[in-house]
Design an enzyme around this catalytic site. Structure first.
Site, PDB file in Angstrom:
ATOM      1  N   GLY A  56       1.140  -1.119   0.514  1.00 16.41           N
ATOM      2  CA  GLY A  56      -0.136  -0.022  -0.111  1.00 16.41           C
ATOM      3  C   GLY A  56       0.572   1.244   0.061  1.00 16.41           C
ATOM      4  O   GLY A  56       2.235   1.173  -0.145  1.00 16.41           O
ATOM      5  N   GLY A 105       4.307   1.653   2.633  1.00 19.76           N
ATOM      6  CA  GLY A 105       5.166   0.137   2.185  1.00 19.76           C
ATOM      7  C   GLY A 105       5.809   0.010   0.655  1.00 19.76           C
ATOM      8  O   GLY A 105       6.945   0.410   0.709  1.00 19.76           O
ATOM      9  N   PHE A 128     -11.880  19.750   5.493  1.00 16.38           N
ATOM     10  CA  PHE A 128     -12.138  18.573   5.785  1.00 16.38           C
ATOM     11  C   PHE A 128     -12.413  18.177   7.238  1.00 16.38           C
ATOM     12  O   PHE A 128     -11.972  19.656   7.950  1.00 16.38           O
ATOM     13  CB  PHE A 128     -10.771  17.533   6.008  1.00 16.38           C
ATOM     14  N   GLN A 139     -12.053   3.627  14.784  1.00 17.42           N
ATOM     15  CA  GLN A 139     -12.725   4.677  14.207  1.00 17.42           C
ATOM     16  C   GLN A 139     -13.855   4.785  13.186  1.00 17.42           C
ATOM     17  O   GLN A 139     -14.573   3.755  12.654  1.00 17.42           O
ATOM     18  CB  GLN A 139     -12.097   5.524  12.799  1.00 17.42           C
ATOM     19  N   HIS A 148     -16.620   6.610  10.710  1.00 10.12           N
ATOM     20  CA  HIS A 148     -16.915   7.393   9.939  1.00 10.12           C
ATOM     21  C   HIS A 148     -18.142   7.641   9.278  1.00 10.12           C
ATOM     22  O   HIS A 148     -19.543   6.279   9.267  1.00 10.12           O
ATOM     23  CB  HIS A 148     -16.351   6.835   8.064  1.00 10.12           C
ATOM     24  N   LEU A 204     -17.992   3.199   1.491  1.00  5.19           N
ATOM     25  CA  LEU A 204     -18.005   5.205   2.051  1.00  5.19           C
ATOM     26  C   LEU A 204     -18.226   5.634   1.399  1.00  5.19           C
ATOM     27  O   LEU A 204     -18.094   5.402   0.040  1.00  5.19           O
ATOM     28  CB  LEU A 204     -16.271   4.909   1.985  1.00  5.19           C
ATOM     29  N   GLU A 256     -15.792  11.857   3.200  1.00  2.00           N
ATOM     30  CA  GLU A 256     -15.706  12.985   3.796  1.00  2.00           C
ATOM     31  C   GLU A 256     -15.609  14.229   3.041  1.00  2.00           C
ATOM     32  O   GLU A 256     -15.932  15.396   3.693  1.00  2.00           O
ATOM     33  CB  GLU A 256     -14.941  13.219   4.861  1.00  2.00           C
ATOM     34  N   ARG A 277     -14.550  13.462  13.679  1.00  2.00           N
ATOM     35  CA  ARG A 277     -15.667  12.079  12.944  1.00  2.00           C
ATOM     36  C   ARG A 277     -15.850  11.606  13.919  1.00  2.00           C
ATOM     37  O   ARG A 277     -17.701  11.238  14.018  1.00  2.00           O
ATOM     38  CB  ARG A 277     -14.919  11.381  12.348  1.00  2.00           C
ATOM     39  N   HIS A 325     -14.618   2.278  10.158  1.00  2.00           N
ATOM     40  CA  HIS A 325     -13.606   2.867   8.421  1.00  2.00           C
ATOM     41  C   HIS A 325     -12.184   2.479   8.884  1.00  2.00           C
ATOM     42  O   HIS A 325     -11.274   2.109   8.205  1.00  2.00           O
ATOM     43  CB  HIS A 325     -14.097   3.509   8.583  1.00  2.00           C
ATOM     44  N   ARG A 358      -8.799   9.704  14.700  1.00  2.00           N
ATOM     45  CA  ARG A 358      -7.720  10.243  13.181  1.00  2.00           C
ATOM     46  C   ARG A 358      -8.451  11.751  12.454  1.00  2.00           C
ATOM     47  O   ARG A 358     -10.024  11.248  11.962  1.00  2.00           O
ATOM     48  CB  ARG A 358      -7.875   9.234  12.746  1.00  2.00           C
TER      49      ARG A 358
HETATM   50  C1  LIG Z   1     -12.535   3.205   1.554  1.00  2.00           C
HETATM   51  C2  LIG Z   1     -11.587   4.468   1.804  1.00  2.00           C
HETATM   52  C3  LIG Z   1     -10.973   5.436   1.821  1.00  2.00           C
HETATM   53  C4  LIG Z   1     -10.400   6.113   2.304  1.00  2.00           C
HETATM   54  N1  LIG Z   1      -9.554   7.430   2.322  1.00  2.00           N
HETATM   55  C5  LIG Z   1      -9.162   8.024   2.617  1.00  2.00           C
HETATM   56  C6  LIG Z   1      -8.797   9.332   2.280  1.00  2.00           C
HETATM   57  O1  LIG Z   1      -9.543  10.471   1.394  1.00  2.00           O
HETATM   58  N2  LIG Z   1      -7.767   9.690   3.489  1.00  2.00           N
HETATM   59  C7  LIG Z   1      -7.449   9.603   4.169  1.00  2.00           C
HETATM   60  O2  LIG Z   1      -5.587   9.922   4.422  1.00  2.00           O
HETATM   61  N3  LIG Z   1      -6.980   8.269   4.552  1.00  2.00           N
HETATM   62  C8  LIG Z   1      -8.713   7.125   3.903  1.00  2.00           C
HETATM   63  N4  LIG Z   1      -8.130   6.244   4.415  1.00  2.00           N
HETATM   64  C9  LIG Z   1      -7.659   5.595   5.008  1.00  2.00           C
HETATM   65  C10 LIG Z   1      -5.933   4.915   4.073  1.00  2.00           C
HETATM   66  O3  LIG Z   1      -6.774   4.781   2.721  1.00  2.00           O
HETATM   67  C11 LIG Z   1      -5.157   3.810   4.809  1.00  2.00           C
HETATM   68  O4  LIG Z   1      -5.697   3.458   5.803  1.00  2.00           O
HETATM   69  C12 LIG Z   1      -3.886   3.174   3.874  1.00  2.00           C
HETATM   70  O5  LIG Z   1      -4.765   3.841   2.823  1.00  2.00           O
HETATM   71  C13 LIG Z   1      -3.373   2.642   4.744  1.00  2.00           C
HETATM   72  O6  LIG Z   1      -2.435   2.397   3.784  1.00  2.00           O
HETATM   73  P1  LIG Z   1      -1.035   1.116   4.402  1.00  2.00           P
HETATM   74  O7  LIG Z   1      -0.497   2.078   3.112  1.00  2.00           O
HETATM   75  O8  LIG Z   1      -0.827   1.611   5.696  1.00  2.00           O
HETATM   76  O9  LIG Z   1      -2.109  -0.577   4.262  1.00  2.00           O
HETATM   77  P2  LIG Z   1      -2.636  -0.883   2.558  1.00  2.00           P
HETATM   78  O10 LIG Z   1      -2.657   0.100   2.068  1.00  2.00           O
HETATM   79  O11 LIG Z   1      -4.037  -1.360   3.204  1.00  2.00           O
HETATM   80  O12 LIG Z   1      -1.706  -2.023   1.986  1.00  2.00           O
HETATM   81  C14 LIG Z   1      -1.600  -3.165   3.056  1.00  2.00           C
HETATM   82  C15 LIG Z   1      -0.485  -4.151   2.785  1.00  2.00           C
HETATM   83  O13 LIG Z   1      -0.502  -5.208   3.002  1.00  2.00           O
HETATM   84  C16 LIG Z   1      -0.754  -6.392   2.384  1.00  2.00           C
HETATM   85  N5  LIG Z   1      -0.803  -7.127   3.422  1.00  2.00           N
HETATM   86  C17 LIG Z   1      -1.550  -7.981   3.860  1.00  2.00           C
HETATM   87  N6  LIG Z   1      -1.697  -8.653   4.850  1.00  2.00           N
HETATM   88  C18 LIG Z   1      -0.214  -9.224   4.228  1.00  2.00           C
HETATM   89  C19 LIG Z   1       0.399 -10.656   4.341  1.00  2.00           C
HETATM   90  N7  LIG Z   1      -0.095 -11.277   5.141  1.00  2.00           N
HETATM   91  N8  LIG Z   1       0.735 -10.987   3.344  1.00  2.00           N
HETATM   92  C20 LIG Z   1       1.320 -10.234   2.459  1.00  2.00           C
HETATM   93  N9  LIG Z   1       0.884  -9.082   2.289  1.00  2.00           N
HETATM   94  C21 LIG Z   1      -0.181  -8.704   3.032  1.00  2.00           C
HETATM   95  C22 LIG Z   1      -1.775  -5.502   1.124  1.00  2.00           C
HETATM   96  O14 LIG Z   1      -1.501  -6.651  -0.402  1.00  2.00           O
HETATM   97  C23 LIG Z   1      -0.980  -4.805   1.217  1.00  2.00           C
HETATM   98  O15 LIG Z   1      -0.135  -4.350  -0.334  1.00  2.00           O
HETATM   99  C24 LIG Z   1      -9.212   5.548   3.479  1.00  2.00           C
HETATM  100  C25 LIG Z   1      -9.826   4.293   3.737  1.00  2.00           C
HETATM  101  C26 LIG Z   1     -10.877   3.746   3.050  1.00  2.00           C
HETATM  102  C27 LIG Z   1     -11.017   1.779   3.428  1.00  2.00           C
END
Ligand SMILES: Cc1cc2nc3c(=O)[nH]c(=O)nc-3n(C[C@H](O)[C@H](O)[C@H](O)COP(=O)(O)OP(=O)(O)OC[C@H]3O[C@@H](n4cnc5c(N)ncnc54)[C@H](O)[C@@H]3O)c2cc1C
Length: 558
Positions: free
Chosen positions: A12, A15, A114, A227, A229, A239, A242, A273, A337, A372
């Protein structure tokens, strides 16, 4: 066996940002992801990313203050200062990498308002900001020569002589289990949304990273802070950003009142929120809802604005709720959320286990505390992803690999084999998962109380028992998603227990944690974090003080 200097679990935003910075700092870097990188949940982020840009007349101190207040004073202020100070350069860096942020009428980067913030400082790409950021970072890590193991599943973190030494992983395509050696591992595996049903999160958000780190002794912090939402679709829980309220949408009850006037007269729909979710739930509980929801009304914003800036939610409302936002309000309600808590880290992403880092939603720095602010999570993933990558690359220069061989995978191979050999029974992952999700949503949502949370803990512990003999009907090795979902469920149950225990422990109301039996915030006893650690005798609780730098706790109103 595979070897890399820095192994990043999760592709994500956290990462990939970590991978890029570790690579730019000279490390041999690999990223592992259970889905193709651009299918990570970050892709679904809609509304935007916060930053106080000074040339736009903003000040990072104001952003930090809004974040501290939003956190209900549970966020660590030293960490919040780092995040807000580094936000502007991070957003501009992303623009230079190629993110096409929406612009204002003068051609400058545009902002939208926001919740919980004194100023409009959310930068956005229409209502698909996460997708824009994620695809650009994927291009950048490809260009930088980062190795990606896609559709590989991490089963275990390896710790040797007290230090992180790599991971045991399963290639989902073949079912083969391998060891990847690494001098540093950055956990960036995202959130745990699906521990609750429904949730706005993708089905892959199953708390694997928190479970993996917890199982090797890393503490989880602020886990009670979940949280809800304010605007998720009734039924599916999808979702509605916001950004809709940021652009001016109204919340209405069954009497057609903008009820936020009574709860947050200054900020109205753009209060924090937790505040808006409580207001909606109170309206619903007191009989001013419509079939368990309230209404979000965008009609007065006009078609051109909606089509330009909120195009995705126009489709979402049509496809998932059969509502045309241009002509009618859409029924919404508070829905799970985001997890504010996670693996405890410092501002460089270090956990207490040397060589193990965490960043993004899986981590708890803690910059979000009890609640948050919208658009602070994308910022958190980038700032602390980058910092973790830099620190891990430096660490890798100063050490050599642990002496590991393929036998390091033996314990996990035996674990998987045991699961596969469980005799036939009614208990498959699906039913346990649904029972867990609905229990959590019934008792750990917007309003909580002792009896409800205790009954949830009982249920979660019974489900853990049932999980011991969970049946995996698919016995194949190739693409055994049945096995993968069962393994995920194991991590989810760890998370559910940690959330419930922490929530029962916190005997006050703060941020997202609102107790009917302890309705007031209690700074004297609870201006501190709760940590859960796994021990031989089961989960153990611990505490840590909140870091206060400039902003003493005050009564919080909007
Ligand atoms: C619908 C939605 C809308 C949102 N909108 C906003 C916004 O507008 N602004 C904002 O600030 N935040 C927003 N958020 C929150 C924000 O998007 C997330 O908190 C953030 O993107 C998380 O990023 P991350 O890199 O931590 O994890 P993620 O993007 O969830 O990535 C996790 C990664 O870990 C990998 N993984 C997990 N478990 C394993 C495993 N066992 N083995 C191998 N790989 C694994 C997955 O494959 C993935 O690649 C939103 C969330 C949602 C759900």
């Amino acid at each position: 066996m595979y070897s890399h200097d820095v192994l990043i679990i999760g592709a994500g935003l956290a990462g990939m940002r970590a991978a890029l910075s570790a690579r730019q700092n000279g490390a041999d870097v690999a990223v592992i992801s259970k889905v193709h990188p651009v299918r990570s949940h970050s892709n679904a982020a809609q509304g935007g990313i916060n930053a106080a840009l000074e040339h736009a007349g903003d000040d990072w101190h104001d952003h930090a203050y809004d974040t501290v207040k939003g956190s209900d004073y549970l966020g660590d202020q030293d960490a919040i200062e780092v995040m807000c100070r580094e936000a502007g350069s991070e957003v501009i860096q992303m623009e230079h990498y190629g993110v096409t942020f929406s612009r204002d009428e003068n051609g400058r980067l545009g902002t939208r308002a926001f919740g919980g913030q004194g100023k409009a400082r959310t930068f956005f790409v229409a209502d698909f900001t996460g997708q824009a950021l994620l695809h650009v970072l994927y291009e950048q890590i490809m260009r930088a020569g980062v190795r990606v193991y896609e559709e590989w599943f991490v089963l275990e973190i390896l710790v040797e002589d007290g230090e992180c030494a790599g991971a045991v992983v399963m290639e989902i395509r073949s079912g083969d289990i391998h060891v990847i050696r690494a001098k540093a591992v950055i956990m960036a595996a995202g959130g745990l949304g699906r521990v609750f049903e429904p949730s706005t999160n993708a089905l892959i958000c199953t708390g694997d990273g928190m479970g993996l780190a917890y199982r090797v002794g890393a503490p989880l912090m602020d886990m009670e802070m979940v949280q809800y939402h304010p605007t998720t679709l009734k039924g599916s829980g999808v979702l509605i950003t916001e950004g809709a309220r940021g652009e001016g949408a109204h919340l209405l009850n069954s009497e057609g009142d903008r009820f936020m006037e009574r709860y947050a007269p200054n900020m109205m729909e753009l209060a924090s929120r937790d505040v808006v979710s409580r207001a909606e739930q109170t309206e619903i509980n007191e009989g001013r809802g419509i079939d368990g929801s309230v209404l979000l009304d965008l009609r007065h914003l006009g078609e051109p604005l909606i089509r330009e800036r909120l195009t995705q939610i126009l489709d979402i409302a049509r496809d998932f709720a059969n509502v045309n936002l241009l002509e009618e309000p859409v029924p919404i309600r508070p829905g799970m959320h985001y997890q504010m808590g996670g693996v405890k880290t410092d501002v460089d992403g270090q956990t207490p286990i040397p060589g193990l880092y965490a960043a993004g939603e899986v981590a708890c720095v803690s910059v979000h505390g009890g609640n948050r602010l919208g658009a602070n999570s994308l910022l958190d993933t980038l700032v602390f992803g980058r910092r973790s990558g830099e620190h891990a690359a430096e660490l890798a220069k100063s050490k050599s690999h642990k002496d590991l061989d393929d036998s390091a995978a033996d314990a996990e191979k035996a674990h998987v084999q045991r699961l596969m050999e469980n005799p036939k029974s009614e208990d498959m992952f699906g039913q346990i998962r649904v029972d867990m999700g609905t229990t959590m949503n019934d008792h750990l949502a917007v309003y909580r109380n002792q009896a409800g949370m205790e009954s949830a803990l009982d249920t979660v512990r019974q489900l853990r028992e049932r999980y011991q003999s969970v049946y995996v009907p698919d016995k194949g090795k190739t693409w055994n998603t049945n096995l993968v979902f069962t393994l995920e469920l194991g991590f989810m149950l760890d998370c559910a227990e940690a959330i419930t225990l922490s929530a029962i422990e916190r005997k006050e109301s703060r941020g997202a944690h609102t107790r009917e039996d302890f309705p007031e915030r209690d700074d004297e006893n609870w201006l501190r974090h709760i940590l859960v650690r796994q021990t031989e005798d089961g989960p153990a609780l611990d505490y840590q003080s909140v870091v206060v730098t400039q902003w003493e706790p005050q009564v919080r109103s909007y």
